[in-house]
Design an enzyme around this catalytic site. Structure first.
Site, PDB file in Angstrom:
ATOM      1  CE  LYS A 102     -52.398  -0.999 -69.772  1.00  0.00           C
ATOM      2  NZ  LYS A 102     -51.802   0.316 -69.571  1.00  0.00           N
ATOM      3  CE  LYS A 127     -59.854   1.282 -71.659  1.00  0.00           C
ATOM      4  NZ  LYS A 127     -58.800   1.853 -70.805  1.00  0.00           N
ATOM      5  CE  LYS A 133     -54.656   6.499 -75.348  1.00  0.00           C
ATOM      6  NZ  LYS A 133     -53.883   5.857 -74.324  1.00  0.00           N
TER       7      LYS A 133
END
Ligand code: TYM
Length: 340
Positions: A123, A205, A208
Site C-alpha cells: 500500500k 487479486k 474492491k
C-alpha cells in the site's frame, strides 16, 4: 440435569471474529473468500462480524463515500446471510474499545515486525504520497479487533493471514509479560476461494478498490454486467478447461465456479471436461448471477429503511460492547493503570 447435559452446558462455545473494510465496492472475491461462509458459522460458534470502518481511513476516502460504503457493507453482511439475531454484527467505530486497545497494544508491538507486513509495503508503494502512521498501525488495530472478543477462530482470505500471525505474536508477548489475558486466535482460510484473482489480470487479486472494473465482479453488479465481465474474462493458451500453473485465467474461473457451487476445483474440472472456453465462461457467469441474486434482493430490502438499519447497528454495538469492555478493563488492570 444429567451429567451429559451439564457437560454440554459447561462447554464454552468457540468464538469467531472477522471483519471487512468499507473501502471500494465489495467483490465476488470478498464474498467467496470470506463473507459467504460467515453466515453459517453461528450454528457452531459464537460469531461476531464487524465493518472495519476505522481501518478504512488509512487510505484517502471522502466523508460521503465512507458513510455510504459503511452502510452498504453493513447491509451486505446481513444480506449474505449473517442473521443479526444469531450473530453480533456491528461497526468497529461504534465500540470505542477498539481504538483504546489498539493504543495499548502498540506498546507491545515491535516496529520491526510491523514494518515487515506485506500489505503495508504494497500500500505504501501504491500511494507514496499518503504513507501515514495509521497505515503502519493497521495490523495492530486488527489485533485489537480480534483480541477484544477473545476470538478462537478468525476466518479470512489468505492475504490477511500475515496480520493474524502478527496478532498472535502480540497476544503471546502480552500473555507472557503479564499473565494469560488473551485467547490465542487461529486464522482460518477456506481451501476454495481463498484467493480470487482479477478477471482482467489473473495474476492480481480481485480487489474492491481496483480502478479496473472489468476485472472485479462486484456483489451488487446487475446480472447483465456480471455476464459481460465473465464473457470478457482473460483466458489462456490452448482450449482445454483445466487448472494448472500454465492456465491462471482458467484456474481462477474454476475456483470461482467451485466456490459458488460448493464443490472442489477437481469436481469443477470434471464438469467442464470437453467444454470450450466460451461455454465455460458463460456457465461461470450464470452461476455467479444466480449465486448473487438472493443477496442483492435482500440487500435492496435492507437499504430501503435507513432507520431500521441504524437500529440494527445500535443493537449490534451494544452486544459487542459488553464483551469488549470486559477484556479492555482486564488489560488496563494487568498493565497497572489505576481504575476507578
Ligand atoms: P478486506 O476488507 O480487505 O477483505 C475482507 C475479507 O475478504 C478477503 N478477501 C479475499 N478473499 C479471496 N479473494 C480475494 N480476492 C479477496 N479479497 C479480499 C480478505 O482476506 C478478508 O478476509 N484487514 C481486513 C479487515 C479486518 C479484519 C479484522 C479481518 C479488520 N479487522 C480482524 C479479520 C480480523 C481487511 O482489510 O479485509
Amino acid at each position: 440435569m444429567d451429567v451429559q447435559t451439564q457437560q454440554t452446558d459447561n462447554e464454552k462455545r468457540k468464538r469467531v471474529f472477522s471483519a471487512i473494510k468499507p473501502t471500494g465496492n465489495p467483490t465476488l472475491g470478498n464474498y467467496l473468500g470470506a463473507m459467504k461462509y460467515w453466515g453459517g458459522m453461528a450454528d457452531e460458534y459464537d460469531s461476531l462480524f464487524a465493518v472495519a470502518d476505522l481501518h478504512a481511513i488509512t487510505v484517502a476516502i471522502e466523508p460521503k463515500e465512507l458513510r455510504e460504503n459503511t452502510k452498504r457493507l453493513f447491509a451486505l453482511l446481513i444480506a449474505v446471510g449473517i442473521d443479526p439475531e444469531r450473530n453480533v454484527v456491528f461497526l468497529q467505530s461504534h465500540v470505542r474499545a477498539h481504538a483504546e486497545l489498539c493504543w495499548l497494544l502498540n506498546n507491545y508491538t515491535m516496529f520491526g515486525e510491523a514494518r515487515r507486513m506485506t500489505q503495508f509495503k504494497e500500500k505504501s508503494q501504491k500511494a507514496p504520497e499518503n504513507v501515514n502512521v495509521g497505515l503502519f498501525d493497521y495490523p495492530v488495530l486488527m489485533a485489537a479487533d480480534i483480541l477484544l472478543y477473545q476470538a478462537d477462530i478468525v476466518p479470512v482470505g489468505d492475504d490477511q493471514m500475515q496480520h493474524v500471525e502478527l496478532c498472535r505474536n502480540i497476544a503471546e508477548r502480552f500473555n507472557n509479560r503479564y499473565s494469560p489475558t488473551f485467547t490465542m486466535p487461529v486464522g482460518k482460510v477456506n481451501k476454495v476461494g481463498a484467493r480470487i484473482y482479477s478477471l482482467a489480470d489473473p495474476t492480481a487479486k480481485m480487489g474492491k478498490s481496483n480502478a479496473d472494473d472489468a476485472g472485479s465482479v462486484f456483489i451488487l453488479d446487475t446480472p447483465d454486467v456480471i455476464m459481460r465481465k465473465f464473457k470478457r474474462a482473460v483466458t489462456d493458451c490452448g482450449s482445454e478447461v483445466r487448472a494448472g500453473k500454465d492456465k491462471p485465467g482458467i484456474t481462477n474461473l474454476l475456483a470461482v465456479y467451485a466456490a459458488l457451487a460448493g464443490i472442489t476445483v477437481a469436481q469443477a474440472e470434471k464438469e467442464f471436461a470437453g467444454s470450450d472456453y466460451a461455454t465455460f465462461k458463460t456457465r461461470v457467469g450464470e452461476a455467479a448471477v444466480e449465486g448473487l441474486r438472493p443477496v442483492r434482493e435482500r440487500y435492496e430490502k435492507l437499504r430501503a429503511d435507513d432507520g431500521a438499519l441504524l437500529e440494527l447497528m445500535r443493537s449490534g454495538a451494544q452486544k459487542a460492547e459488553r464483551i469488549a469492555y470486559r477484556t479492555l478493563e482486564k488489560v488496563y488492570k494487568k498493565i497497572g493503570f489505576v481504575r476507578l
